[in-house]
Scaffold this motif. Structure first.
Motif, PDB file in Angstrom:
ATOM      1  N   ASN A  21       0.834  -1.194   0.000  1.00 52.90           N
ATOM      2  CA  ASN A  21       0.000   0.000   0.000  1.00 52.90           C
ATOM      3  C   ASN A  21       0.878   1.255   0.000  1.00 52.90           C
ATOM      4  OD1 ASN A  21      -2.296   1.629   0.376  1.00 52.90           O
ATOM      5  ND2 ASN A  21      -2.145   1.490   2.611  1.00 52.90           N
ATOM      6  N   TRP A 156     -10.720 -11.103   0.095  1.00 52.96           N
ATOM      7  CA  TRP A 156      -9.507 -10.312   0.404  1.00 52.96           C
ATOM      8  C   TRP A 156      -8.512 -11.174   1.172  1.00 52.96           C
ATOM      9  CZ3 TRP A 156      -6.377  -8.919   4.376  1.00 52.96           C
ATOM     10  CH2 TRP A 156      -5.476  -7.874   4.145  1.00 52.96           C
ATOM     11  N   ALA A 216      -8.705   1.343  -0.640  1.00 54.58           N
ATOM     12  CA  ALA A 216      -7.515   0.533  -0.936  1.00 54.58           C
ATOM     13  C   ALA A 216      -7.107   0.714  -2.392  1.00 54.58           C
ATOM     14  CB  ALA A 216      -7.800  -0.927  -0.648  1.00 54.58           C
ATOM     15  N   SER A 217      -5.819   0.943  -2.647  1.00 49.69           N
ATOM     16  CA  SER A 217      -5.359   0.982  -4.038  1.00 49.69           C
ATOM     17  C   SER A 217      -5.380  -0.423  -4.601  1.00 49.69           C
ATOM     18  CB  SER A 217      -3.921   1.504  -4.159  1.00 49.69           C
ATOM     19  OG  SER A 217      -3.558   2.291  -3.097  1.00 49.69           O
ATOM     20  N   GLU A 218      -5.565  -0.509  -5.919  1.00 52.46           N
ATOM     21  CA  GLU A 218      -5.571  -1.819  -6.564  1.00 52.46           C
ATOM     22  C   GLU A 218      -4.149  -2.156  -6.992  1.00 52.46           C
ATOM     23  OE1 GLU A 218      -8.740  -2.813  -9.027  1.00 52.46           O
ATOM     24  OE2 GLU A 218     -10.128  -2.171  -7.456  1.00 52.46           O
ATOM     25  N   PRO A 231      -7.996  -4.978  -4.995  1.00 51.34           N
ATOM     26  CA  PRO A 231      -7.746  -4.040  -3.890  1.00 51.34           C
ATOM     27  C   PRO A 231      -6.800  -4.633  -2.840  1.00 51.34           C
ATOM     28  CG  PRO A 231     -10.108  -4.224  -4.351  1.00 51.34           C
ATOM     29  CD  PRO A 231      -9.423  -5.327  -5.121  1.00 51.34           C
ATOM     30  N   TYR A 234      -5.681  -0.384   2.996  1.00 51.57           N
ATOM     31  CA  TYR A 234      -6.045   1.040   3.067  1.00 51.57           C
ATOM     32  C   TYR A 234      -5.480   1.650   4.340  1.00 51.57           C
ATOM     33  CZ  TYR A 234      -9.810  -0.719   6.083  1.00 51.57           C
ATOM     34  OH  TYR A 234     -10.519  -1.326   7.082  1.00 51.57           O
ATOM     35  N   THR A 264     -11.924  -2.152   1.259  1.00 47.13           N
ATOM     36  CA  THR A 264     -11.201  -3.065   0.355  1.00 47.13           C
ATOM     37  C   THR A 264     -12.127  -3.702  -0.672  1.00 47.13           C
ATOM     38  OG1 THR A 264     -11.452  -4.850   1.961  1.00 47.13           O
ATOM     39  CG2 THR A 264      -9.363  -3.652   2.009  1.00 47.13           C
ATOM     40  N   LYS A 266     -14.092  -4.338  -4.101  1.00 47.24           N
ATOM     41  CA  LYS A 266     -13.732  -4.135  -5.501  1.00 47.24           C
ATOM     42  C   LYS A 266     -14.692  -3.104  -6.074  1.00 47.24           C
ATOM     43  CE  LYS A 266     -11.345  -6.546  -8.872  1.00 47.24           C
ATOM     44  NZ  LYS A 266     -10.824  -5.282  -9.394  1.00 47.24           N
TER      45      LYS A 266
END
Ligand code: NI
Length: 273
Positions: A21, A156, A216-218, A231, A234, A264, A266
């Motif tokens: 992250n 996740w 959350a970044s992918e 994802p 975060y 998180t 999608k």
């Protein structure tokens, strides 16, 4: 000061977390550049309720390092239960561990979870750094997608395994940022997307806890059937309020955390890389 081993575990968790992250490192740098000292409120972990790896298994290392079990929480909609742990040294982050109630899901999901847990070796579970072990099983993206239809949380965890799901900054420790509103504005001005599910700020001074979080970044993850972008982790922010007895509230608010879990989820179609 915390014992060296706890410090080492926290450093390993942080190192792994910012690898997954990178936005967390960028936010941390942004806050430091504003002259703020970044202090952690809590670190959160996810697991399944299989007794081999449940809350108690993830907590074992923290208990050995001096943490004490505190309140338990139930998340009926997401079918999770959770417990938080505190260290006698209040400068150490709280630990929040949740577990998925697999009995509440389909046989298919339960079998898939068992298939993952059966791949873990006993000695892996007994490792002192089990909370930062990573993913100890093989899983296909097809399984991930099937799980996701029932529970984003289950999926996740299948993809990421054991690591910090999020770190949370204690906003109270800031000198020049007085509120979550102010922090959220700073983050958005700097291009960080917030989780808006249930509003930008979850909770209120009336429940003694306000929280917000990034989305959350992918990031690309290797599955047994290819690499897919999903994802990751975060960053969360908490502002705690004083209770009528004059003490700062140290617990968690289930209704707020319920929406934070969605950080998180999608958000668009999966892209194969
Ligand atoms: Ni949290």
């Amino acid at each position: 000061m915390a014992q060296p081993q706890l410090q080492e575990l926290l450093e390993q968790l942080w190192g792994d977390y910012v690898r997954v992250n990178p936005q967390a490192r960028a936010i941390w740098n942004l806050l430091e550049s504003k002259g703020e000292q970044v202090m952690n409120d809590h670190i959160a972990f996810r697991t399944y309720d299989d007794s081999r790896i449940g809350i108690n298994a993830v907590a074992a290392t923290f208990i050995q390092l001096g943490y004490e079990p505190k309140d338990t929480y139930a998340f009926e909609q997401k079918k999770l239960s959770a417990r938080h742990f505190e260290h006698p040294d209040q400068r150490m982050p709280k630990v929040f561990i949740s577990e998925l109630q697999t009995a509440e899901f389909s046989d298919e999901l339960r079998d898939a979870v068992q298939g993952l847990v059966d791949q873990i070796k006993d000695e892996q579970i007994r490792r002192w750094d089990f909370p930062v072990l990573g993913r100890p099983w093989q899983v296909s993206h097809a399984t991930y997608e099937r799980m996701r239809q029932e529970s984003e949380y289950a999926a996740w965890l299948a993809a990421w395994g054991f690591r910090a799901n999020h770190f949370t900054i204690l906003v109270n420790a800031f000198k020049s940022i007085d509120s979550l509103e102010q922090l959220n504005e700073l983050l958005q001005d700097n291009g960080f997307a917030l989780n808006r599910s249930g509003g930008d700020i979850k909770g209120s001074p009336e429940v003694f806890l306000e929280q917000s979080s990034t989305l959350a970044s992918e990031v690309p993850v290797q599955f047994s059937d290819g690499t897919f972008t999903i994802p990751g982790c975060y960053y969360e922010f908490a502002r705690r309020h004083t209770m009528p007895d004059g003490k700062l509230f140290q617990g968690f608010v289930a209704r707020s955390a319920d929406r934070i879990f969605e950080s998180t989820d999608k958000r668009d179609r999966t892209q194969e890389k």
